[in-house]
Scaffold this active site. Structure first.
Site, PDB file in Angstrom:
ATOM      1  N   ARG A  19       0.881  -1.277   0.066  1.00 15.60           N
ATOM      2  CA  ARG A  19       0.028  -0.097  -0.008  1.00 15.60           C
ATOM      3  C   ARG A  19       0.926   1.222   0.223  1.00 15.60           C
ATOM      4  NH1 ARG A  19      -3.727  -1.312   4.695  1.00 15.60           N
ATOM      5  NH2 ARG A  19      -4.373   0.995   4.664  1.00 15.60           N
ATOM      6  N   GLY A 145      -6.729  -7.281  16.605  1.00 19.50           N
ATOM      7  CA  GLY A 145      -6.880  -8.374  17.287  1.00 19.50           C
ATOM      8  C   GLY A 145      -7.760  -7.935  18.645  1.00 19.50           C
TER       9      GLY A 145
HETATM   10  C1  UD1 Z   1      -1.569  -7.853  13.730  1.00 17.42           C
HETATM   11  C2  UD1 Z   1      -2.173  -8.624  14.998  1.00 17.42           C
HETATM   12  C3  UD1 Z   1      -3.339  -8.244  15.676  1.00 17.42           C
HETATM   13  C4  UD1 Z   1      -3.020  -6.484  15.871  1.00 17.42           C
HETATM   14  C5  UD1 Z   1      -2.534  -5.828  14.757  1.00 17.42           C
HETATM   15  C6  UD1 Z   1      -1.864  -4.388  15.147  1.00 17.42           C
HETATM   16  C7  UD1 Z   1      -1.420 -11.106  14.672  1.00 17.42           C
HETATM   17  C8  UD1 Z   1      -1.912 -12.441  14.488  1.00 17.42           C
HETATM   18  N1  UD1 Z   1      -2.340  -9.998  14.557  1.00 17.42           N
HETATM   19  O1  UD1 Z   1      -2.711  -8.093  12.854  1.00 17.42           O
HETATM   20  O2  UD1 Z   1      -3.546  -8.934  16.581  1.00 17.42           O
HETATM   21  O3  UD1 Z   1      -4.187  -5.992  16.385  1.00 17.42           O
HETATM   22  O4  UD1 Z   1      -1.466  -6.542  14.279  1.00 17.42           O
HETATM   23  O5  UD1 Z   1      -1.536  -3.864  13.994  1.00 17.42           O
HETATM   24  O6  UD1 Z   1      -0.393 -10.853  15.250  1.00 17.42           O
HETATM   25  N2  UD1 Z   1       4.449 -10.386   9.428  1.00 17.42           N
HETATM   26  C9  UD1 Z   1       5.512 -11.174   9.233  1.00 17.42           C
HETATM   27  N3  UD1 Z   1       5.326 -12.157   8.475  1.00 17.42           N
HETATM   28  C10 UD1 Z   1       4.041 -12.684   8.554  1.00 17.42           C
HETATM   29  C11 UD1 Z   1       3.243 -11.926   8.861  1.00 17.42           C
HETATM   30  C12 UD1 Z   1       3.235 -10.772   9.547  1.00 17.42           C
HETATM   31  O7  UD1 Z   1       6.653 -10.606   9.280  1.00 17.42           O
HETATM   32  O8  UD1 Z   1       3.744 -14.013   7.883  1.00 17.42           O
HETATM   33  C13 UD1 Z   1       4.642  -8.960   9.996  1.00 17.42           C
HETATM   34  C14 UD1 Z   1       4.031  -7.938   9.128  1.00 17.42           C
HETATM   35  O9  UD1 Z   1       5.034  -7.463   8.307  1.00 17.42           O
HETATM   36  C15 UD1 Z   1       3.875  -6.635  10.309  1.00 17.42           C
HETATM   37  C16 UD1 Z   1       3.476  -7.814  11.303  1.00 17.42           C
HETATM   38  O10 UD1 Z   1       4.026  -8.777  11.416  1.00 17.42           O
HETATM   39  O11 UD1 Z   1       4.948  -5.909  10.554  1.00 17.42           O
HETATM   40  C17 UD1 Z   1       1.965  -7.667  11.791  1.00 17.42           C
HETATM   41  O12 UD1 Z   1       1.468  -8.402  10.609  1.00 17.42           O
HETATM   42  P1  UD1 Z   1      -0.020  -7.916  10.036  1.00 17.42           P
HETATM   43  O13 UD1 Z   1      -0.139  -8.898   8.415  1.00 17.42           O
HETATM   44  O14 UD1 Z   1      -0.037  -6.557   9.805  1.00 17.42           O
HETATM   45  O15 UD1 Z   1      -0.876  -8.232  11.053  1.00 17.42           O
HETATM   46  P2  UD1 Z   1      -2.455  -7.706  11.121  1.00 17.42           P
HETATM   47  O16 UD1 Z   1      -3.341  -8.442  10.466  1.00 17.42           O
HETATM   48  O17 UD1 Z   1      -2.245  -6.245  11.301  1.00 17.42           O
END
Ligand code: UD1
Ligand code: MG
Length: 452
Positions: A19, A145
């Protein structure tokens, strides 16, 4: 924070950041002149993390280079497939297995979290919690969450997509940051499954797994403004605005006068002394230090500069990297200084460029003086001795030295060294012709009359 406890921080920087619509990875975009990743690194360092793993996506040499630049001792782990936040944390499995007292998990796209907040999460571990998660009261909880809290204990974090109506009504949301007891962390993370709406391994499930084992979990809270994440350029600007608001308040609390705070922009590392006065519309780039009592007049831009005590800058001054002003120096309007030392009480008051130079104490540089420091290939140095006086509109062709106390006549082009206390004049000699002007006018009028 208890001294002597080791702390591993795992920073998740594998975000795709689509984005942002940018060639640059999201976590390398900047707030106050420092990358988002750099902010996360600084915060966990402030909280006492002594081991560091940054989890990055595949083929991200640029992110790896930023880690190497800012935290050369950090390990880099690559998450090859995006299978969720717990999966991402487990990319740091080796470090988790090495055994640390505390484990912190931070997101690299959440740049405003204070070091003290991470320290508070560690404090909750020292108070006996196996998991401490950071929450906030969300103005709009959609997508986050939700914290399920009963009897003061955090029971579970339920992702929006997995939540029923009753759970969605909860406004206490997960910021994403967490601390885990180092003795339990690896085993808790490995027990997390992916039977949920997104088929992902959720870090948030560490809470339910811990509770299932009878281990305590607690929720801490922070203001929403501190935990806001960056997913697009609008949120990037919002994070910048919040950072600036915070820095302005800190500066004023520390004894700096900001006449119009909302018009002054700081870098993450700007350092200002007591009784510094900053007028409206001043921009600080990275690497600026301003000593006590200095005045920065309106519309000035400073970067990589050091301003001595009670010096004055501007209005409309530009200090570029390597500008080093001693106490009481004066740099006035439309003056640019680069890689130059300006001695104590020296004055460079109007319309001047000083680059690659050393100016002695109490020297006076007249309006329109230019140090000609560049021949298209090499930079050369200009040295001006103490108390020297450079007449207006002079060009000093470097390399050149003007001795202490010497005078340079206005409009000179100086190409050779000038001895101390000498006068150098290098310009066309002035002549006067008595009556020339009236004779010229009479002749010209006669010519014009003839033409009709
Ligand atoms: C996550 C939280 C959610 C919280 C929110 C706050 C989890 C499961 N959920 O959701 O409870 O309210 O953040 O913004 O943790 N990332 C990785 N690898 C992955 C997936 C994610 O490195 O496989 C990193 C992303 O780059 C990011 C962070 O983890 O920096 C959060 O991931 P994102 O997909 O944004 O999670 P949300 O759905 O926003
Ligand atoms: Mg997110």
């Amino acid at each position: 924070m208890q001294p002597g406890r080791s702390c591993l921080a795992i920073i998740l920087a594998a975000g795709e950041g689509t984005r942002m619509k940018s060639r640059r990875p999201k976590v390398l975009h900047e707030v106050a002149g420092r990358s988002l990743l750099g902010h996360a690194l600084a915060a966990v360092a402030e909280a006492g993390a002594d081991s560091l793993v940054v989890v990055i996506g595949p083929d991200r040499p640029d992110v790896a280079a930023e880690v190497a630049r800012l935290a050369p001792h950090a390990a880099i782990a690559v998450q090859t497939e995006r299978k969720g936040t717990a999966h991402a944390v487990l990319a740091a499995r080796e470090s988790l297995a090495a055994g640390h007292d505390d484990v912190l998990v931070a997101f690299a796209d959440t740049p405003l979290v204070r070091g003290g907040t991470f320290a508070a999460l560690r404090g909750a571990l020292h108070g006996g919690a196996a998991v401490a998660a950071l929450g906030f009261e969300a103005a709009d909880p959609t997508g986050y969450g939700r914290f399920v809290v009963r009897d003061g204990q955090l029971q579970a974090i339920v992702e929006h997509k997995d939540a029923d109506e009753a759970t969605r009504a909860i406004t206490l949301c997960n910021a994403g940051l967490m601390a885990l007891d180092g003795r339990e962390a690896l085993s808790l993370l490995e027990a997390i499954g992916n039977a949920n709406a997104q088929g992902e391994f959720y870090l948030t499930d560490a809470v339910a797994v811990a509770r299932g084992r009878g281990l305590p979990a607690v929720a801490l809270t922070a203001p929403e403004s501190e935990v806001q994440g960056v997913n697009d350029r609008i949120q990037l600007a919002a994070a910048e605005a919040e950072f600036q608001r915070r820095r302005r308040r800190e500066a004023m609390a520390e004894g700096v006068t900001l006449v119009a705070p909302e018009t002054v922009f700081f870098s993450h590392d700007t350092r200002l002394g007591r009784d510094v006065l900053v007028e409206p519309h001043v921009v600080f780039g990275p690497g600026v230090t301003v000593a006590d009592g200095a005045v920065i007049h309106a519309f000035s831009h400073l970067e990589g500069a050091s301003v001595g005590a009670s010096a004055t800058i501007g209005p409309y001054a530009r200090l570029r990297p390597g500008a080093d002003l001693a106490g009481g120096a004066k740099v006035g309007n439309f003056v640019e200084i680069k890689a130059a030392k300006i001695g104590e009480g020296a004055k460079v008051n109007h319309l001047t460029y000083i680059g690659d130079a050393e100016i002695g104490a109490a020297a006076n540089i007249g309006a329109g003086t230019i140090t000609c420091n560049y021949d298209g290939f090499f930079k050369s140095k200009t040295v001006i001795g103490e108390g020297a006086f450079i007449g207006s509109n002079s060009a000093l062709v470097a390399p050149v030295t003007i001795g202490a106390g010497a005078y340079v006549g206005s409009g000179s082009v100086i190409t050779r060294d000038v001895p101390a206390d000498a006068l150098a004049v290098a310009r066309g000699r002035q002549i006067e012709r008595e009556g020339w002007a009236s004779a010229f006018r009479a002749a010209a009028m006669a010519r014009k009359a003839k033409k009709g």
